[in-house]
Design a protein around this motif. Structure first.
Motif, PDB file in Angstrom:
ATOM      1  N   ALA A 157       0.834  -1.200   0.000  1.00 35.60           N
ATOM      2  CA  ALA A 157       0.000   0.000   0.000  1.00 35.60           C
ATOM      3  C   ALA A 157       0.873   1.256   0.000  1.00 35.60           C
ATOM      4  O   ALA A 157       0.568   2.234  -0.697  1.00 35.60           O
ATOM      5  CB  ALA A 157      -0.926  -0.007   1.209  1.00 35.60           C
ATOM      6  N   ILE A 158       1.967   1.220   0.749  1.00 34.77           N
ATOM      7  CA  ILE A 158       2.880   2.366   0.783  1.00 34.77           C
ATOM      8  C   ILE A 158       3.522   2.570  -0.587  1.00 34.77           C
ATOM      9  O   ILE A 158       3.604   3.699  -1.096  1.00 34.77           O
ATOM     10  CB  ILE A 158       3.944   2.167   1.878  1.00 34.77           C
ATOM     11  CG1 ILE A 158       3.292   2.253   3.259  1.00 34.77           C
ATOM     12  CG2 ILE A 158       5.064   3.188   1.747  1.00 34.77           C
ATOM     13  CD1 ILE A 158       4.203   1.849   4.396  1.00 34.77           C
TER      14      ILE A 158
ATOM     15  N   ASN B 139       2.356   1.619  -3.510  1.00 31.59           N
ATOM     16  CA  ASN B 139       1.336   2.097  -4.442  1.00 31.59           C
ATOM     17  C   ASN B 139       1.038   3.572  -4.215  1.00 31.59           C
ATOM     18  O   ASN B 139       0.823   4.321  -5.174  1.00 31.59           O
ATOM     19  CB  ASN B 139       0.050   1.275  -4.290  1.00 31.59           C
ATOM     20  CG  ASN B 139       0.186  -0.101  -4.899  1.00 31.59           C
ATOM     21  OD1 ASN B 139       0.996  -0.314  -5.787  1.00 31.59           O
ATOM     22  ND2 ASN B 139      -0.601  -1.037  -4.417  1.00 31.59           N
ATOM     23  N   GLY B 140       1.019   4.007  -2.964  1.00 30.82           N
ATOM     24  CA  GLY B 140       0.791   5.417  -2.669  1.00 30.82           C
ATOM     25  C   GLY B 140       1.908   6.288  -3.200  1.00 30.82           C
ATOM     26  O   GLY B 140       1.664   7.355  -3.791  1.00 30.82           O
TER      27      GLY B 140
ATOM     28  N   ALA C 220       1.556   6.560  -6.932  1.00 33.05           N
ATOM     29  CA  ALA C 220       0.481   7.461  -7.340  1.00 33.05           C
ATOM     30  C   ALA C 220       0.908   8.914  -7.199  1.00 33.05           C
ATOM     31  O   ALA C 220       0.606   9.750  -8.061  1.00 33.05           O
ATOM     32  CB  ALA C 220      -0.770   7.188  -6.511  1.00 33.05           C
ATOM     33  N   VAL C 221       1.628   9.232  -6.117  1.00 29.55           N
ATOM     34  CA  VAL C 221       2.102  10.603  -5.920  1.00 29.55           C
ATOM     35  C   VAL C 221       3.095  10.982  -7.014  1.00 29.55           C
ATOM     36  O   VAL C 221       3.012  12.074  -7.601  1.00 29.55           O
ATOM     37  CB  VAL C 221       2.728  10.762  -4.515  1.00 29.55           C
ATOM     38  CG1 VAL C 221       3.467  12.070  -4.393  1.00 29.55           C
ATOM     39  CG2 VAL C 221       1.659  10.659  -3.441  1.00 29.55           C
TER      40      VAL C 221
END
Length: 64
Positions: free
Chosen positions: A21-22, A24-25, A28-29
Motif C-alpha cells: 500500500a505504501i 502504491n501510494g 500514485a504521488v
C-alpha cells in the motif's frame, strides 16, 4: 504449534500488504507530480508557439 505458525504467517501477510500500500501510494504521488510537470511544459510550449505545436487540441468528433 500450528497456531503459532499461522499467527506468524498472518503477521507477515499484513506487513506485506502494508508495504505494498505504501509503494502504491508513492507511485500514485510520483505519477501525479510527473503528470503535472508534463502539463506545465505543454502549456509553456503552447504559449511559446502560439498554440500551433501542441497537437492535443484538434477539432472533430470524440471517440466514445
Amino acid at each position: 504449534m500450528g497456531a503459532v505458525v499461522s499467527c506468524i504467517k498472518s503477521v507477515f501477510q499484513t506487513i506485506g500488504a502494508c508495504l505494498m500500500a505504501i509503494v502504491n501510494g508513492i507511485g500514485a504521488v510520483l505519477q501525479a507530480i510527473i503528470g503535472a510537470i508534463v502539463s506545465l511544459f505543454d502549456i509553456i510550449i503552447s504559449c511559446l508557439t502560439c498554440g500551433r505545436g501542441g497537437g492535443r487540441r484538434r477539432g472533430g468528433t470524440s471517440r466514445v
